[in-house]
Motif scaffolding. Sequence first.
Motif, mmCIF file in Angstrom:
data_model
loop_
_atom_site.group_PDB
_atom_site.id
_atom_site.type_symbol
_atom_site.label_atom_id
_atom_site.label_comp_id
_atom_site.label_asym_id
_atom_site.label_seq_id
_atom_site.Cartn_x
_atom_site.Cartn_y
_atom_site.Cartn_z
ATOM 1 N N GLY A 35 0.801 -1.221 0.000
ATOM 2 C CA GLY A 35 0.000 0.000 0.000
ATOM 3 C C GLY A 35 0.834 1.271 0.000
ATOM 4 N N SER A 36 0.137 2.382 0.103
ATOM 5 C CA SER A 36 0.785 3.698 0.056
ATOM 6 C C SER A 36 0.311 4.572 1.204
ATOM 7 C CB SER A 36 0.464 4.401 -1.263
ATOM 8 O OG SER A 36 0.958 3.682 -2.373
ATOM 9 N N LEU A 37 1.188 5.467 1.605
ATOM 10 C CA LEU A 37 0.855 6.499 2.580
ATOM 11 C C LEU A 37 1.571 7.779 2.185
ATOM 12 C CD1 LEU A 37 1.135 4.868 6.140
ATOM 13 C CD2 LEU A 37 -0.945 5.741 5.067
ATOM 14 N N ARG A 38 0.976 8.898 2.558
ATOM 15 C CA ARG A 38 1.638 10.177 2.359
ATOM 16 C C ARG A 38 1.766 10.864 3.705
ATOM 17 N NH1 ARG A 38 -0.441 15.843 -0.190
ATOM 18 N NH2 ARG A 38 1.495 16.520 -1.209
ATOM 19 N N LEU A 39 2.976 11.049 4.147
ATOM 20 C CA LEU A 39 3.236 11.758 5.387
ATOM 21 C C LEU A 39 3.388 13.243 5.103
ATOM 22 C CD1 LEU A 39 5.855 9.390 7.086
ATOM 23 C CD2 LEU A 39 3.353 9.275 7.123
ATOM 24 N N SER A 40 2.924 14.046 6.048
ATOM 25 C CA SER A 40 3.066 15.497 5.957
ATOM 26 C C SER A 40 3.751 16.010 7.210
ATOM 27 C CB SER A 40 1.688 16.160 5.821
ATOM 28 O OG SER A 40 1.022 15.729 4.660
ATOM 29 N N CYS A 41 4.450 17.104 7.052
ATOM 30 C CA CYS A 41 5.109 17.761 8.182
ATOM 31 C C CYS A 41 4.891 19.251 8.032
ATOM 32 C CB CYS A 41 6.590 17.426 8.198
ATOM 33 S SG CYS A 41 7.561 18.309 9.441
ATOM 34 N N THR A 42 4.292 19.855 9.048
ATOM 35 C CA THR A 42 4.017 21.282 9.041
ATOM 36 C C THR A 42 4.997 21.999 9.952
ATOM 37 O OG1 THR A 42 1.683 20.816 8.673
ATOM 38 C CG2 THR A 42 2.255 23.029 9.418
ATOM 39 N N ALA A 43 5.649 23.019 9.412
ATOM 40 C CA ALA A 43 6.652 23.770 10.167
ATOM 41 C C ALA A 43 6.088 25.111 10.617
ATOM 42 C CB ALA A 43 7.885 23.998 9.307
#
Length: 115
Positions: A15-23
Amino acid sequence: VQLVESGGGLVQYGGSLRLSCTASGFTFSSYAMSWYRQAPGKERELVAVIGSVGGSANAADSAKGRFTISRDNAKNMVYLQMNSLKPEDTAVYYCNARREGVRIWGQGTQVTVSS
């Protein structure tokens, strides 16, 4: 000064995942950004890195061809698109900002890949 990761979770093999990081709290566009991961009982390892203006993006050998790092300086965000996930990708994934002698870490997001 803060980095907040999101997007982790449980996914099946392949499967797939998209990680995000907010600064927030610092000049995001001046920092190189990286994703690291740490599996239980193992050292933290670099997964992917991208330059301050996004001109250079590289992934570790374990991630090449499957993971892609990108950033949006207008939104102060960095992403990690993960495809073809394997159980050995199970780890806590951390966002990191680096500039000269300064390093900033997020709190991490758990990614679990079931077989």
